[in-house]
Design a protein around this motif. Structure first.
Motif, PDB file in Angstrom:
ATOM      1  N   SER A  64      66.741  46.593  39.846  1.00  0.00           N
ATOM      2  CA  SER A  64      66.646  46.534  38.385  1.00  0.00           C
ATOM      3  C   SER A  64      67.661  45.501  37.902  1.00  0.00           C
ATOM      4  CB  SER A  64      66.952  47.909  37.767  1.00  0.00           C
ATOM      5  OG  SER A  64      68.338  48.171  37.832  1.00  0.00           O
ATOM      6  N   PRO A  65      67.678  45.213  36.614  1.00  0.00           N
ATOM      7  CA  PRO A  65      68.692  44.279  36.101  1.00  0.00           C
ATOM      8  C   PRO A  65      70.117  44.813  36.237  1.00  0.00           C
ATOM      9  CG  PRO A  65      66.881  44.490  34.538  1.00  0.00           C
ATOM     10  CD  PRO A  65      66.685  45.553  35.585  1.00  0.00           C
ATOM     11  N   VAL A  66      70.270  46.116  36.507  1.00  0.00           N
ATOM     12  CA  VAL A  66      71.615  46.697  36.548  1.00  0.00           C
ATOM     13  C   VAL A  66      72.041  47.220  37.914  1.00  0.00           C
ATOM     14  CG1 VAL A  66      71.541  47.306  34.098  1.00  0.00           C
ATOM     15  CG2 VAL A  66      70.816  48.979  35.809  1.00  0.00           C
ATOM     16  N   ALA A  67      71.130  47.212  38.903  1.00  0.00           N
ATOM     17  CA  ALA A  67      71.485  47.842  40.176  1.00  0.00           C
ATOM     18  C   ALA A  67      70.920  47.093  41.383  1.00  0.00           C
ATOM     19  CB  ALA A  67      70.968  49.278  40.198  1.00  0.00           C
ATOM     20  N   VAL A  68      71.603  47.269  42.515  1.00  0.00           N
ATOM     21  CA  VAL A  68      71.145  46.764  43.809  1.00  0.00           C
ATOM     22  C   VAL A  68      71.162  47.921  44.806  1.00  0.00           C
ATOM     23  CG1 VAL A  68      71.862  44.369  43.450  1.00  0.00           C
ATOM     24  CG2 VAL A  68      73.476  45.999  44.448  1.00  0.00           C
ATOM     25  N   ARG A  69      70.334  47.805  45.835  1.00  0.00           N
ATOM     26  CA  ARG A  69      70.218  48.861  46.840  1.00  0.00           C
ATOM     27  C   ARG A  69      70.267  48.259  48.238  1.00  0.00           C
ATOM     28  NH1 ARG A  69      67.925  53.704  44.444  1.00  0.00           N
ATOM     29  NH2 ARG A  69      67.479  53.274  42.263  1.00  0.00           N
ATOM     30  N   PRO A  70      71.178  48.752  49.081  1.00  0.00           N
ATOM     31  CA  PRO A  70      71.196  48.301  50.468  1.00  0.00           C
ATOM     32  C   PRO A  70      70.076  48.987  51.254  1.00  0.00           C
ATOM     33  CG  PRO A  70      72.892  49.954  50.133  1.00  0.00           C
ATOM     34  CD  PRO A  70      72.260  49.703  48.789  1.00  0.00           C
ATOM     35  N   PHE A  71      69.495  48.255  52.201  1.00  0.00           N
ATOM     36  CA  PHE A  71      68.437  48.807  53.039  1.00  0.00           C
ATOM     37  C   PHE A  71      68.346  47.979  54.309  1.00  0.00           C
ATOM     38  CE2 PHE A  71      66.407  45.303  51.011  1.00  0.00           C
ATOM     39  CZ  PHE A  71      65.362  44.899  51.833  1.00  0.00           C
TER      40      PHE A  71
END
Length: 148
Positions: A64-71
């Motif tokens: 999203s414009p406000v978050a990142v997710r490691p994967f």
């Protein structure tokens, strides 16, 4: 009491060590977490970003414009959540820890999207993977035993 715990993705390509300050975890039911994990909620442990040591760097998805997710881009394992502005802690997925059994849920976040039918499943039948014949047969056909 701070304790260092290890974890990583299903295929083992991405690994981490996290200095965990307590065993409090939480469920996030928001639609973004549902979509990011493909589940009814994401189980997270908040860990200060400085307390996470990525032994092998994960891939990062701007969810999203406000978050990142490691994967892990090899096996698809979702590993966590972090605000893009780096405020607050980072969250690691409970299931990505090598021993997730020590964590205890203490709260529900994203409550606007809770699917109530999935919260209390104590009365449903329980089948163990190692006693589900169709699963056992598939593993045996590969010359292996059902993993834990």
């Amino acid at each position: 009491m701070t304790e260092t715990l290890s974890g990583g993705c299903q295929c083992g390509r991405v690994r981490y060590e996290a200095r965990v300050e307590n065993f409090d975890a939480y469920w996030c039911h928001c639609r973004m977490c549902q979509k990011a994990t493909g589940g009814i909620a994401a189980a997270f442990v908040e860990v200060p970003a400085a307390n996470i040591n990525w032994l092998s760097e994960p891939d990062w998805y701007e969810s999203s414009p406000v978050a990142v997710r490691p994967f892990c881009s090899h096996c698809g394992t979702p590993l966590g959540f972090r605000w893009k502005d780096n405020s607050g802690g980072s969250d690691l997925t409970v299931g990505s820890f090598d021993d997730p059994s020590r964590f205890v849920p203490i709260a529900h976040a994203g409550a606007e999207a809770i699917n109530e039918a999935w919260l209390d499943t104590r009365e449903l039948p329980r089948m163990h993977t190692s006693t589900t014949q169709s699963v056992v047969e598939r593993w045996e056909a590969c010359g292996l035993e059902v993993p834990e």
